[in-house]
Design a protein around this motif. Structure first.
Motif, PDB file in Angstrom:
ATOM      1  N   TYR A 110       1.255  -1.298  -0.042  1.00  0.00           N
ATOM      2  CA  TYR A 110       0.016  -0.241   0.090  1.00  0.00           C
ATOM      3  C   TYR A 110       0.296   0.701  -0.093  1.00  0.00           C
ATOM      4  O   TYR A 110       0.336   2.389   0.106  1.00  0.00           O
ATOM      5  CB  TYR A 110      -0.643   0.038   0.879  1.00  0.00           C
ATOM      6  N   GLY A 111       2.270   1.332  -0.139  1.00  0.00           N
ATOM      7  CA  GLY A 111       2.992   2.345  -0.364  1.00  0.00           C
ATOM      8  C   GLY A 111       3.606   2.513   1.214  1.00  0.00           C
ATOM      9  O   GLY A 111       4.362   3.535   1.078  1.00  0.00           O
ATOM     10  N   GLY A 112       3.750   1.918   1.946  1.00  0.00           N
ATOM     11  CA  GLY A 112       4.603   1.936   3.564  1.00  0.00           C
ATOM     12  C   GLY A 112       4.643   0.886   3.694  1.00  0.00           C
ATOM     13  O   GLY A 112       5.740  -0.395   2.453  1.00  0.00           O
ATOM     14  N   SER A 113       6.348   0.734   4.793  1.00  0.00           N
ATOM     15  CA  SER A 113       6.936  -0.356   5.227  1.00  0.00           C
ATOM     16  C   SER A 113       5.777  -1.578   5.507  1.00  0.00           C
ATOM     17  O   SER A 113       5.174  -1.494   6.541  1.00  0.00           O
ATOM     18  CB  SER A 113       7.898  -0.013   6.140  1.00  0.00           C
ATOM     19  N   SER A 114       7.118  -2.407   5.907  1.00  0.00           N
ATOM     20  CA  SER A 114       5.875  -4.006   6.489  1.00  0.00           C
ATOM     21  C   SER A 114       7.436  -4.152   7.522  1.00  0.00           C
ATOM     22  O   SER A 114       8.793  -3.963   7.378  1.00  0.00           O
ATOM     23  CB  SER A 114       6.070  -4.867   5.205  1.00  0.00           C
ATOM     24  N   LEU A 115       6.989  -5.360   8.407  1.00  0.00           N
ATOM     25  CA  LEU A 115       7.414  -5.664   9.299  1.00  0.00           C
ATOM     26  C   LEU A 115       8.094  -7.080   9.173  1.00  0.00           C
ATOM     27  O   LEU A 115       8.922  -7.428   9.868  1.00  0.00           O
ATOM     28  CB  LEU A 115       6.961  -4.961  10.990  1.00  0.00           C
ATOM     29  N   TYR A 116       7.487  -7.698   8.386  1.00  0.00           N
ATOM     30  CA  TYR A 116       8.038  -9.189   7.951  1.00  0.00           C
ATOM     31  C   TYR A 116       9.369  -9.119   6.876  1.00  0.00           C
ATOM     32  O   TYR A 116       9.786  -7.897   6.723  1.00  0.00           O
ATOM     33  CB  TYR A 116       7.106  -9.196   6.986  1.00  0.00           C
ATOM     34  N   VAL A 117       9.338 -10.379   7.354  1.00  0.00           N
ATOM     35  CA  VAL A 117      11.000 -11.009   6.955  1.00  0.00           C
ATOM     36  C   VAL A 117      11.152 -12.018   6.485  1.00  0.00           C
ATOM     37  O   VAL A 117       9.800 -13.023   7.162  1.00  0.00           O
ATOM     38  CB  VAL A 117      12.199 -10.558   7.776  1.00  0.00           C
ATOM     39  N   THR A 118      11.658 -12.435   5.552  1.00  0.00           N
ATOM     40  CA  THR A 118      11.120 -13.945   5.578  1.00  0.00           C
ATOM     41  C   THR A 118      12.388 -14.884   5.350  1.00  0.00           C
ATOM     42  O   THR A 118      13.771 -14.056   5.114  1.00  0.00           O
ATOM     43  CB  THR A 118      11.486 -13.577   3.860  1.00  0.00           C
ATOM     44  N   TYR A 119      12.452 -16.363   5.529  1.00  0.00           N
ATOM     45  CA  TYR A 119      13.721 -16.296   5.906  1.00  0.00           C
ATOM     46  C   TYR A 119      13.863 -17.494   5.404  1.00  0.00           C
ATOM     47  O   TYR A 119      12.585 -18.380   4.913  1.00  0.00           O
ATOM     48  CB  TYR A 119      13.306 -17.245   7.194  1.00  0.00           C
ATOM     49  N   ASN A 120      14.666 -18.221   4.395  1.00  0.00           N
ATOM     50  CA  ASN A 120      14.725 -19.398   3.886  1.00  0.00           C
ATOM     51  C   ASN A 120      16.027 -20.081   4.094  1.00  0.00           C
ATOM     52  O   ASN A 120      16.880 -19.250   4.510  1.00  0.00           O
ATOM     53  CB  ASN A 120      15.265 -18.726   2.326  1.00  0.00           C
ATOM     54  N   SER A 121      15.572 -21.494   4.069  1.00  0.00           N
ATOM     55  CA  SER A 121      17.131 -22.682   5.271  1.00  0.00           C
ATOM     56  C   SER A 121      17.954 -22.618   3.999  1.00  0.00           C
ATOM     57  O   SER A 121      18.003 -22.699   2.552  1.00  0.00           O
ATOM     58  CB  SER A 121      16.435 -23.558   5.487  1.00  0.00           C
ATOM     59  N   ALA A 122      19.164 -22.962   4.313  1.00  0.00           N
ATOM     60  CA  ALA A 122      20.112 -24.028   2.955  1.00  0.00           C
ATOM     61  C   ALA A 122      19.528 -25.256   3.085  1.00  0.00           C
ATOM     62  O   ALA A 122      19.097 -26.152   3.784  1.00  0.00           O
ATOM     63  CB  ALA A 122      21.441 -24.002   4.119  1.00  0.00           C
ATOM     64  N   PRO A 123      19.188 -25.473   1.678  1.00  0.00           N
ATOM     65  CA  PRO A 123      18.868 -26.255   0.923  1.00  0.00           C
ATOM     66  C   PRO A 123      19.494 -28.395   1.370  1.00  0.00           C
ATOM     67  O   PRO A 123      20.564 -28.037   1.557  1.00  0.00           O
ATOM     68  CB  PRO A 123      18.565 -26.042  -0.200  1.00  0.00           C
ATOM     69  N   ARG A 124      19.696 -29.010   1.268  1.00  0.00           N
ATOM     70  CA  ARG A 124      19.659 -30.403   2.091  1.00  0.00           C
ATOM     71  C   ARG A 124      19.418 -31.166   0.573  1.00  0.00           C
ATOM     72  O   ARG A 124      18.719 -31.205   0.363  1.00  0.00           O
ATOM     73  CB  ARG A 124      19.856 -30.875   2.974  1.00  0.00           C
ATOM     74  N   GLN A 125      20.479 -31.729   0.451  1.00  0.00           N
ATOM     75  CA  GLN A 125      20.000 -32.910  -1.080  1.00  0.00           C
ATOM     76  C   GLN A 125      20.870 -33.822  -0.561  1.00  0.00           C
ATOM     77  O   GLN A 125      21.777 -34.156   0.192  1.00  0.00           O
ATOM     78  CB  GLN A 125      20.086 -32.525  -2.303  1.00  0.00           C
ATOM     79  N   SER A 126      20.067 -35.295  -0.999  1.00  0.00           N
ATOM     80  CA  SER A 126      20.336 -36.645  -1.073  1.00  0.00           C
ATOM     81  C   SER A 126      22.045 -36.693  -2.278  1.00  0.00           C
ATOM     82  O   SER A 126      21.354 -35.987  -3.232  1.00  0.00           O
ATOM     83  CB  SER A 126      19.635 -37.414  -1.247  1.00  0.00           C
ATOM     84  N   ASP A 127      22.376 -37.852  -1.950  1.00  0.00           N
ATOM     85  CA  ASP A 127      23.586 -38.415  -3.148  1.00  0.00           C
ATOM     86  C   ASP A 127      22.713 -39.192  -4.029  1.00  0.00           C
ATOM     87  O   ASP A 127      24.183 -40.100  -5.161  1.00  0.00           O
ATOM     88  CB  ASP A 127      24.912 -39.283  -2.267  1.00  0.00           C
ATOM     89  N   GLY A 128      21.441 -39.246  -3.904  1.00  0.00           N
ATOM     90  CA  GLY A 128      21.005 -40.744  -4.965  1.00  0.00           C
ATOM     91  C   GLY A 128      19.459 -40.664  -4.925  1.00  0.00           C
ATOM     92  O   GLY A 128      18.836 -39.916  -3.767  1.00  0.00           O
ATOM     93  N   VAL A 129      18.535 -41.022  -5.615  1.00  0.00           N
ATOM     94  CA  VAL A 129      17.510 -40.637  -5.361  1.00  0.00           C
ATOM     95  C   VAL A 129      17.137 -41.968  -5.968  1.00  0.00           C
ATOM     96  O   VAL A 129      17.124 -43.496  -6.509  1.00  0.00           O
ATOM     97  CB  VAL A 129      16.929 -39.706  -7.209  1.00  0.00           C
TER      98      VAL A 129
END
Length: 260
Positions: A110-129
């Motif tokens: 709405y043209g103003g500021s927000s107090l929200y923040v977005t957190y994103n984790s470090a991704p994790r992946q497996s060595d196979g599927v």
């Protein structure tokens, strides 16, 4: 011969005033809501003062851990899922490319500021599927673990199919040539993303080409990947947020007037 002209202070002031008026005229107006308060008095709120965002439910954000504890939540739920998948499929795990981070909300819509923040984790992946016949079981394991952390059932949100450039309908999840499932579980302002990828299931080679940049960056073309994110508040801002939110409680949020 070209001569440099001095702009006097009065002329400069007029030019600045015109510029301010022009910018003000172009700026979208903030929505205004007027209502009668509990004590019978008239209340007028301007939505540019709203501390959240036009498209985000504040109660969902308040359910998420504060920003300072989001990393602990991410680690706990992801590692719990990893342990179960390792026990069933013998997978080992490592960090994918990227690191955890906090990102301030650009504005409130709405043209103003927000107090929200977005957190994103470090991704994790497996060595196979796991084999394709076990992909459904992978999501079942997520559903057996994630509810303990407040998450709703995981939903398959998209699939990638051999010979097609982008994600398609989840209803096509069992087709030949499917090489990726993208799924997510939600919990208020939190989300848990799950991807199962096997580019070897695409005989056309398009999957390998599509993922070439990601593979160069460190992603595996045959893996299960897990990541956590949340829209939340810093601990220091929580009380301020609640105070600023109070005049807007119970009001329907107008459509956003800005793109932030």
């Amino acid at each position: 011969m070209w001569q440099r002209r001095r702009i006097g202070a009065r002329t400069l002031g007029v030019l600045v005033g015109v510029l301010v008026l022009a910018l003000t005229a172009c700026a979208p107006e903030s929505p205004v809501t007027e209502y009668t308060g509990a004590n019978g008095s008239a209340v007028r709120v301007e939505w540019r003062d709203y501390p959240g965002h036009a498209y985000t439910d504040p109660d969902q954000v308040l359910q998420a851990p504060v920003a300072e504890k989001a990393d602990d939540r991410a680690r706990n739920v992801i590692r719990a899922i990893e342990r179960r998948l390792t026990a069933e499929f013998g997978l080992e795990w490592e960090h994918g490319p990227g690191e955890e981070g906090l990102y301030p909300q650009e504005g409130n819509g709405y043209g103003g500021s927000s107090l929200y923040v977005t957190y994103n984790s470090a991704p994790r992946q497996s060595d196979g599927v796991p084999a394709f016949d076990d992909w459904e079981r992978v999501l079942e394991v997520v559903d057996e673990v994630a509810p303990a952390y407040g998450f709703e059932p995981v939903r398959l949100e998209g699939v990638s199919v051999s010979g097609e450039e982008s994600a398609v309908e989840p209803e096509r999840a069992d087709e030949d040539g499917v090489w990726q499932w993208s799924a997510a579980a939600r919990a208020g302002g939190q989300w848990l993303d799950v991807s199962i990828t096997d580019i070897e299931r695409d005989p056309s080679g398009d999957a390998e080409k599509e993922m070439a940049g990601a593979i160069d960056a460190g992603w595996s073309g045959q893996s299960v990947s897990l990541s956590y994110g949340a829209t939340t508040l810093h601990h220091r801002d929580r009380e301020t947020f609640l105070e600023r939110l109070q005049p807007f409680r119970g009001l329907e949020r107008p459509a956003a007037t800005t793109s932030d």
